[in-house]
Scaffold this active site. Sequence first.
Site, PDB file in Angstrom:
ATOM      1  N   GLY A 129       0.528  -1.320  -0.121  1.00 22.80           N
ATOM      2  CA  GLY A 129      -0.191  -0.062  -0.310  1.00 22.80           C
ATOM      3  C   GLY A 129       0.879   1.214  -0.195  1.00 22.80           C
ATOM      4  CB  SER A 131       0.220   4.652  -5.841  1.00 18.65           C
ATOM      5  OG  SER A 131       1.472   4.147  -6.479  1.00 18.65           O
ATOM      6  CB  SER A 163      -0.815  -5.393  -7.529  1.00 18.83           C
ATOM      7  OG  SER A 163      -0.701  -4.820  -8.935  1.00 18.83           O
ATOM      8  CD  GLU A 248       9.228  -3.381  -8.063  1.00 23.27           C
ATOM      9  OE1 GLU A 248       8.484  -3.139  -8.628  1.00 23.27           O
ATOM     10  OE2 GLU A 248       9.346  -1.483  -6.539  1.00 23.27           O
ATOM     11  CD  GLU A 375       6.988  10.439 -17.134  1.00 21.56           C
ATOM     12  OE1 GLU A 375       7.229  10.936 -17.799  1.00 21.56           O
ATOM     13  OE2 GLU A 375       7.407   9.834 -15.759  1.00 21.56           O
TER      14      GLU A 375
END
Length: 391
Positions: A129, A131, A163, A248, A375
């Site tokens: 959890g 975003s 997700s 990750e 970005e």
Amino acid sequence: MQLTFDAEVEEFRAELVAFLDANAPTEAEAVERSRSSSDVPPWARRWQRLLFDNGWLLPGNPPEFGGRNANILQQAVHMAELSRRRIYPSFNPQGVGIIAASLLSFGTEEQKHRWAVPILRAEITASLGMSEPGAGSDLASLRTRAVVEGDHFVVNGQKVWTSGAHDADVLLTFVRTDPDVPKHRGISVLLIPTDTPGVTRRPFASICDGDEYDFNEVFFEDAVVPAANLVGELNQGWRVANGSLGHERTLLWTSFADRLHDLLNDYHPTGPLERDRYATLAMDTQALRLLGSAALARAARGEQDVAALSVLKLLGSEAVQKGSEQALYAAGIDGLTHPATTAPFTPLNQDTFIASWFERYARSFAGTIAGGTSEIQRTIIAERVLGLPRS
């Protein structure tokens, strides 16, 4: 550059290959991949537990946590062998690769054995959890609030793009615990069981989901979470966040290299322009592998190079996106058709839910967002590689 491994690494590879030859799931089972924990085939849980028990789930971990204290080169070989066979070690990759790994890095001994081990043994599933509607790439802007009240926290707020949350047993949740300090400093991390009163999960579809949803909105309304579920120190969640994303990103480039390899196999160019684009894709693939090998060698020497990981992530994700777009263009109208009726455009082996070149192209945008947007990677490269000012 020496692009071979020493005898110790090759001995490690031989032991892994022998294990896989004797125990790997069948090809029919291996393609039956689920993106979340819903309707997981029974063999998948057995397979993950078998890997854990034999030290092949996350070989870099100590044996009690599903590994064998493997070095970074051995871990890369492990990933390469599984990828070559198109075998997934877990049906809950985020839980295993990010959440359990974060608990092993920052959690208490009680948290490691209560939460991390069951996640690694496929007994429970976990979701991340991070975003929020107003805090995607800029995690520090999160507004989900956790207030300390005695021996517990009271949590209010919302997460999105979470997700697998609708199937998860626990959420590793980033919350704001001090609104009066600079935004990076007032963040904490909580383990929140999804059956906690006040937690609501709402799955929603994406363009490539079909009948199986993956993304979720998660709402917290006066959810009470024990103080013992705090991961790391209070208001030090930014360190956990960097560690979570670090888990990750370390070998993330290898997955992009594998997807580029699949594109080269499946993409059939016709005419000079298409062959030129195909050649560019082949060069990008080779460049990614060579740059990745150099970064791997530095990591093996104990050198940290965050900027190199950003270069690899940016190059790999955008090469996959560009190559998918070119292949879709080459396929023409057939690119919108299910591959079962259109040869030779076949789906990627590792993602059986992707049914056409259009869906493969649409899916490629996730790679330029998840794990740090393009970005953000460009900003890191500008500052740490090119030495440009932050302004």
